[in-house]
Design an enzyme around this catalytic site. Structure first.
Site, mmCIF file in Angstrom:
data_model
loop_
_atom_site.group_PDB
_atom_site.id
_atom_site.type_symbol
_atom_site.label_atom_id
_atom_site.label_comp_id
_atom_site.label_asym_id
_atom_site.label_seq_id
_atom_site.Cartn_x
_atom_site.Cartn_y
_atom_site.Cartn_z
ATOM 1 N N ASP A 72 0.850 -1.181 0.000
ATOM 2 C CA ASP A 72 0.000 0.000 0.000
ATOM 3 C C ASP A 72 0.891 1.237 0.000
ATOM 4 O O ASP A 72 1.895 1.279 0.712
ATOM 5 C CB ASP A 72 -0.935 0.008 1.214
ATOM 6 C CG ASP A 72 -2.113 0.921 0.953
ATOM 7 O OD1 ASP A 72 -2.970 0.561 0.125
ATOM 8 O OD2 ASP A 72 -2.157 2.025 1.533
ATOM 9 N N ASP A 154 2.597 9.521 -10.896
ATOM 10 C CA ASP A 154 3.933 9.552 -11.512
ATOM 11 C C ASP A 154 4.205 10.820 -12.336
ATOM 12 O O ASP A 154 5.313 11.356 -12.271
ATOM 13 C CB ASP A 154 4.152 8.318 -12.410
ATOM 14 C CG ASP A 154 4.596 7.096 -11.610
ATOM 15 O OD1 ASP A 154 4.892 7.235 -10.414
ATOM 16 O OD2 ASP A 154 4.660 6.000 -12.198
HETATM 17 P P1 IMP Z 1 -2.457 2.260 -3.520
HETATM 18 O O1 IMP Z 1 -3.586 2.364 -2.540
HETATM 19 O O2 IMP Z 1 -1.213 1.709 -2.928
HETATM 20 O O3 IMP Z 1 -2.805 1.521 -4.789
HETATM 21 O O4 IMP Z 1 -2.058 3.711 -3.980
HETATM 22 C C1 IMP Z 1 -2.750 4.865 -3.610
HETATM 23 C C2 IMP Z 1 -2.740 5.858 -4.750
HETATM 24 O O5 IMP Z 1 -1.421 6.328 -4.946
HETATM 25 C C3 IMP Z 1 -3.222 5.290 -6.074
HETATM 26 O O6 IMP Z 1 -4.015 6.236 -6.721
HETATM 27 C C4 IMP Z 1 -1.979 5.059 -6.870
HETATM 28 O O7 IMP Z 1 -2.205 5.282 -8.239
HETATM 29 C C5 IMP Z 1 -1.022 6.100 -6.280
HETATM 30 N N1 IMP Z 1 0.326 5.547 -6.271
HETATM 31 C C6 IMP Z 1 0.791 4.532 -5.518
HETATM 32 N N2 IMP Z 1 2.060 4.271 -5.815
HETATM 33 C C7 IMP Z 1 2.401 5.140 -6.790
HETATM 34 C C8 IMP Z 1 3.585 5.338 -7.536
HETATM 35 O O8 IMP Z 1 4.596 4.640 -7.407
HETATM 36 N N3 IMP Z 1 3.534 6.338 -8.423
HETATM 37 C C9 IMP Z 1 2.448 7.121 -8.627
HETATM 38 N N4 IMP Z 1 1.321 6.963 -7.975
HETATM 39 C C10 IMP Z 1 1.290 5.967 -7.063
#
Ligand code: IMP
Length: 196
Positions: A72, A154
């Site tokens: 996460d 990103d």
């Molecule tokens: P998650 O709950 O870990 O999937 O991520 C939370 C939010 O942060 C999601 O909208 C992902 O797209 C964004 N996110 C997580 N990791 C990255 C990354 O490495 N780069 C860009 N956005 C990220």
């Protein structure tokens, strides 16, 4: 004829192919093969990424009964007192990159950080084991993506000591800086050292 598998295997419960590809490259360096399993995810609302990752690791384990990891992540913007942080997923889905840039239109302080928590769970454990990674950087003034690599935030996140945003990097370059790469390296070292 008998074959011996060199190295180890782990399952990564995620529906995000980009995360999986980033993790796969890191883990292969440690001779850990990784399988992607798609499960119904459970993301509780919590102010702690660690709590979210732990709960979702147990939830995924209950569905497939395999030793596994989940990950996460969250983006924490200094001028917004850490927002969106654990609510990053919701914020990305609702206002997205453009909305976040608009929120910060008049903000001079662009400092931000990404955090990642990898949670491992298997039946021998009472609770998941977590590995954390972090990267400091800044939010750009506009979307920057060259032949679009990456996902999520990103295109608006530029790690410190880099001229490029994550979206302008290859996976190999992103892995030199990223929160996820740092968390996965910690996990890989620990997992490799397990006598199983
Ligand atoms: P998650 O709950 O870990 O999937 O991520 C939370 C939010 O942060 C999601 O909208 C992902 O797209 C964004 N996110 C997580 N990791 C990255 C990354 O490495 N780069 C860009 N956005 C990220």
């Amino acid at each position: 004829m008998s074959f011996q598998l060199k190295g180890k295997v782990i399952f990564f419960a995620t529906n995000n192919i980009n995360k999986f590809n980033e993790a796969r490259r890191i883990l292969s360096r440690y001779k850990i093969a990784v399988g992607m399993i798609r499960v119904k995810t459970l993301e509780i609302q919590s102010e702690s990424l660690e709590e979210i990752a732990k709960t979702s690791a147990i939830h995924a384990y209950k569905q497939c009964g395999l030793p596994l990891i989940v990950e996460d992540a969250g983006l924490f913007v200094e001028a917004l007192s850490g927002f969106p942080g654990p609510y990053s997923s919701y914020v990305y889905k609702t206002i997205g990159n453009e909305g976040l840039l608009e929120l910060m239109e008049k903000t001079a302080n662009r400092q931000a950080k990404f955090q990642s928590v990898v949670a491992f769970f298997s039946e021998e454990l009472d609770a998941p084991i977590c590995f954390k990674g972090e990267v400091a950087g800044e939010i750009t003034k506009e979307l920057r993506r060259e032949s679009y690599h990456g996902f999520g935030f990103d295109p608006i996140f530029k790690p410190a000591n880099s001229q490029k945003t994550f979206a302008e990097m290859s996976i190999a370059e992103k892995n030199k800086y990223s929160h996820r790469a740092r968390a996965f390296r910690k996990f890989a070292k620990w997992y490799k050292s397990l006598k199983v």
